[in-house]
Design an enzyme around this catalytic site. Structure first.
Site: not given
Ligand SMILES: Cc1cc2nc3c(=O)[nH]c(=O)nc-3n(C[C@H](O)[C@H](O)[C@H](O)COP(=O)(O)OP(=O)(O)OC[C@H]3O[C@@H](n4cnc5c(N)ncnc54)[C@H](O)[C@@H]3O)c2cc1C
Length: 196
Positions: A86, A170, A172, A174
């Site tokens: 199960q 695209e 997170t 959050e």
């Molecule tokens: C393998 C890979 C491929 C990617 N490809 C692309 C791409 O093709 N094009 C592109 O544009 N980007 C791309 N990215 C970037 C991706 O979109 C970002 O990493 C993502 O949007 C998160 O942004 P950050 O890494 O700056 O995290 P941060 O903005 O620093 O966030 C860190 C954490 O804090 C949380 N957080 C931040 N602000 C808030 C808020 N106001 N309220 C609540 N929680 C919050 C976030 O949800 C996350 O959990 C890629 C990333 C990776 C790892």
């Protein structure tokens, strides 16, 4: 973690990279939209295409769930197929149910795009749910395969690493939650959206 190795296999190199624009001058004829409105334009574009991420997730979940079903019908422990337990059946049932729920959310957001309606609310729900769904499904499928699932002899461990990205790029989880709740709290959409 996962995406990079995928690119290496197909393109020879890849992964996240920094793009630095220093002193670039863009001719007027090449400006997209209006000056100062780039972020709004970008968000509109992302909003329209966001449902494609959970649609990838559905394809991956279908593939790995079928692997789990085949394995459950083949692998024997203590003289019985593991699919007769199960515990295994419930993991399969939960995965199929969540997969179907994600499919309908994605179809709905694709429908809003087709209708020319604002797809952002529906797409955020599809992206949030689809990304979580595929992570849960791959995790269960790995569990069903036991130690074999953890090895590199099967592709499951690669999917496990790769789909983690779906909860990050695209927008997170959050950010999707922020969009969905803000739409409701500010009255931009009503519960149930266009279909309510
Ligand atoms: C393998 C890979 C491929 C990617 N490809 C692309 C791409 O093709 N094009 C592109 O544009 N980007 C791309 N990215 C970037 C991706 O979109 C970002 O990493 C993502 O949007 C998160 O942004 P950050 O890494 O700056 O995290 P941060 O903005 O620093 O966030 C860190 C954490 O804090 C949380 N957080 C931040 N602000 C808030 C808020 N106001 N309220 C609540 N929680 C919050 C976030 O949800 C996350 O959990 C890629 C990333 C990776 C790892």
């Amino acid at each position: 973690m996962g995406w990079r190795s995928e690119f290496i296999q197909t393109m020879g190199e890849g992964g996240p990279a920094s793009l630095i624009f220093d002193g670039v001058r863009v001719p007027h004829r090449n400006i997209l939209g209006e000056i100062g409105q780039g972020f709004t334009l970008g968000m509109e574009w992302i909003g329209k295409g966001r449902y494609t991420i959970p649609s990838h997730a559905i394809g991956i979940a279908e593939r790995v769930l079928q692997m789990a079903i085949d394995y459950a019908n083949t692998r024997e422990t203590f003289g019985a197929k593991i699919g007769t337990n199960q515990a295994i059946q419930w993991m399969i049932a939960d995965s199929e149910t969540e997969l179907e729920a994600a499919r309908w959310l994605v179809l709905r957001s694709a429908w809003t795009v087709d209708q020319g309606l604002d797809p952002r609310h529906a797409s955020s729900m599809g992206k949030l749910y689809g990304a979580g769904m595929v992570n849960r499904v791959v995790d269960r499928v790995l569990q069903i395969h036991g130690g074999m699932g953890y090895t590199r002899e099967l592709p499951i461990e690669r999917w496990y690493r790769q789909v983690r990205l779906y909860r990050i790029f695209e927008g997170t989880d959050e950010m999707q939650r922020l969009i969905i709740s803000r739409d409701l709290l500010r009255g931009y959409t009503k519960i149930g959206g266009h279909l309510a």
